[in-house]
Design an enzyme around this catalytic site. Structure first.
Site, PDB file in Angstrom:
ATOM      1  N   LYS A 129     -35.273  13.137 -43.433  1.00  0.00           N
ATOM      2  CA  LYS A 129     -35.398  12.520 -42.106  1.00  0.00           C
ATOM      3  C   LYS A 129     -36.821  12.702 -41.578  1.00  0.00           C
ATOM      4  CE  LYS A 129     -33.283  16.687 -40.162  1.00  0.00           C
ATOM      5  NZ  LYS A 129     -31.987  17.268 -39.729  1.00  0.00           N
ATOM      6  N   ARG A 133     -22.706  20.078 -31.125  1.00  0.00           N
ATOM      7  CA  ARG A 133     -23.570  18.900 -31.149  1.00  0.00           C
ATOM      8  C   ARG A 133     -22.642  17.772 -31.604  1.00  0.00           C
ATOM      9  NH1 ARG A 133     -29.197  19.755 -34.282  1.00  0.00           N
ATOM     10  NH2 ARG A 133     -27.755  19.251 -35.936  1.00  0.00           N
ATOM     11  N   TYR A 179     -61.193  22.748 -21.758  1.00  0.00           N
ATOM     12  CA  TYR A 179     -60.532  22.334 -20.510  1.00  0.00           C
ATOM     13  C   TYR A 179     -59.853  23.524 -19.830  1.00  0.00           C
ATOM     14  CZ  TYR A 179     -61.041  17.427 -21.844  1.00  0.00           C
ATOM     15  OH  TYR A 179     -61.539  16.202 -22.183  1.00  0.00           O
ATOM     16  N   MET A 190     -57.689  16.727 -27.278  1.00  0.00           N
ATOM     17  CA  MET A 190     -57.084  15.629 -28.047  1.00  0.00           C
ATOM     18  C   MET A 190     -57.634  15.550 -29.470  1.00  0.00           C
ATOM     19  SD  MET A 190     -56.914  11.536 -27.243  1.00  0.00           S
ATOM     20  CE  MET A 190     -55.859  11.611 -25.821  1.00  0.00           C
TER      21      MET A 190
HETATM   22  C1  LIG Z   1     -31.753  18.225 -40.748  1.00  0.00           C
HETATM   23  C2  LIG Z   1     -30.442  18.528 -41.299  1.00  0.00           C
HETATM   24  C3  LIG Z   1     -30.323  19.357 -42.426  1.00  0.00           C
HETATM   25  C4  LIG Z   1     -31.499  20.053 -43.050  1.00  0.00           C
HETATM   26  O1  LIG Z   1     -31.855  21.147 -42.236  1.00  0.00           O
HETATM   27  P1  LIG Z   1     -33.024  22.166 -42.653  1.00  0.00           P
HETATM   28  O2  LIG Z   1     -32.918  23.246 -41.645  1.00  0.00           O
HETATM   29  O3  LIG Z   1     -34.304  21.408 -42.542  1.00  0.00           O
HETATM   30  O4  LIG Z   1     -32.731  22.578 -44.031  1.00  0.00           O
HETATM   31  C5  LIG Z   1     -29.080  19.540 -42.960  1.00  0.00           C
HETATM   32  N1  LIG Z   1     -27.985  18.966 -42.404  1.00  0.00           N
HETATM   33  C6  LIG Z   1     -28.059  18.179 -41.311  1.00  0.00           C
HETATM   34  C7  LIG Z   1     -26.824  17.597 -40.732  1.00  0.00           C
HETATM   35  C8  LIG Z   1     -29.284  17.941 -40.722  1.00  0.00           C
HETATM   36  O5  LIG Z   1     -29.360  17.159 -39.642  1.00  0.00           O
END
Ligand SMILES: *Cc1c(COP(=O)(O)O)cnc(C)c1O
Length: 365
Positions: A35, A136, A261, A309
């Site tokens: 992802k 979640r 800054y 930046m």
């Molecule tokens: C992102 C994710 C993972 C991987 O998690 P890591 O901590 O990066 O290994 C596994 N399962 C689900 C459902 C996720 O959203």
């Protein structure tokens, strides 16, 4: 001349880290989690580096299609499932597996099957998500079997995998309580049901390999990051992303002189400071405090003043040979991204994902 900031993605490190993940849980199949454009490493590189994975998992439907266009033929899993009815033809066409976490998704599936022109051609592999305590996505244990039965009744559902996600798998100091509670609820609610099980993220893979079951879902470890306090090296993982730049300016300052800054840093002695071509628009965290670690010509020093930046400033007082053009390592093998993230009050995941599109990316094979 391009700006001197460059990210290097090490394909062999990605391959190596996947091999480590697979060796930790040899009995399980592995979804390589890609992802957020493979945690900032790029989908094309992920497709090549993770050829040995059993599948790729992500949350973006458009990027899942992109994975198919890049030639990935093995399974693809949408970890949050599909988002609306328009996704279903895409999911069907590209044979995407998906999580089901709520009744609205099941209703959309039922409607899709009912109106399909060729319902017999529809074959979905679904992953029924349980909210075992993270609160979640997912069905509470008490509602799980009802959702399972509703999916079972659909001719278009070919297989159902049982899936949950841990809130505290990285809590090595307290490896018992919350995780054990979650796994107990998960096992009780799925007992006697027919289907594969998938519960482990990287932290669970690394610290609780006994929970691997049928499929594991390593993400951050594939990129050389680690969840929690452990370091990648402890597990034989290699940094896949290196962020480097150069010193582009030098200043000599004295007691009372301020830097950047807001004048957040004020010198109390004569100092030599270097200006680095790297700022928050490159993905470096703006909230990094003074003394966030940086390597200049291989020597450890730290940031001073606010990150702006396009630039940040480092203390060169102890590196007298450094000058304009000196090499700066923001993170990489010699300076773990997790360590930089920790200093800045965040996690390596966020820094890797935030690598900005304007940063030139080089590949190392
Ligand atoms: C992102 C994710 C993972 C991987 O998690 P890591 O901590 O990066 O290994 C596994 N399962 C689900 C459902 C996720 O959203």
């Amino acid at each position: 001349m391009p700006r001197p900031i460059v990210a290097t993605i090490d394909i062999t490190a990605l391959q190596h880290n996947l091999a480590v993940a697979k060796s930790l849980t040899p009995q399980a199949k592995a979804w390589a989690v890609v992802k957020a454009q493979a945690y900032g490493h790029g989908l094309g590189r992920a497709v090549r580096a993770f050829a040995a994975a059993d599948g790729l998992a992500l949350v973006e439907v458009d990027y899942a299609v992109k994975l198919r266009e890049l030639g990935w033929r093995k399974p693809i899993l949408l970890l949050e499932g599909f988002f609306d009815a328009d996704d279903l033809p895409v999911v069907a066409q590209h044979q995407l597996q998906f999580a089901v976490h709520c009744d609205q998704q099941i209703a959309l599936l039922e409607a899709f099957q009912a109106t399909a022109t060729n319902p017999d051609d529809l074959q979905f592999d679904v992953h029924l998500k349980m909210n075992s305590g993270m609160n979640r996505l997912g069905y509470k244990p008490a509602a799980y079997r009802t959702a399972y039965a509703r999916l079972r009744a659909l001719a278009c559902v070919r297989s159902i995998t049982f899936m949950t996600h841990f809130a505290n798998a990285d809590d090595a100091a307290n490896p018992d309580l919350p995780l054990n509670e979650q796994i107990k609820r998960f096992l009780a609610a799925t007992e006697g049901l027919e289907g594969a099980r998938s519960v482990c993220n990287s932290a669970a893979d690394l610290l609780h390999a006994e929970l691997a079951y049928d499929w594991v879902r390593p993400g951050v470890m594939l990129y050389g990051g680690t969840p929690g306090g452990a370091t990648a090296k402890d597990f034989g993982l290699r940094a896949a992303m290196t962020l480097e730049s150069k010193i582009i300016g030098i200043q000599h300052i004295g007691p009372g002189d301020a830097v950047g800054y807001g004048s957040r840093f004020v010198a109390d002695k004569p100092m030599t400071i270097g200006v680095v071509a790297c700022g928050y628009a490159d993905g470096y965290p703006r909230h990094a405090p003074n003394h966030t670690p940086v390597l200049v010509d291989g020597v450890r020093t730290g940031t001073i003043g606010r990150v702006s930046m396009d630039m940040l400033v480092v203390d060169l007082s102890a590196i007298p040979h450094a000058g304009v053009g000196s090499h700066v390592l923001l993170w990489g093998e010699a300076l773990p991204v997790d360590e930089v993230a920790f200093a800045a009050g965040t996690i390596g995941y966020e820094l890797m994902c935030a690598l900005a599109p304007r940063v030139a990316v080089r590949e190392k094979n």
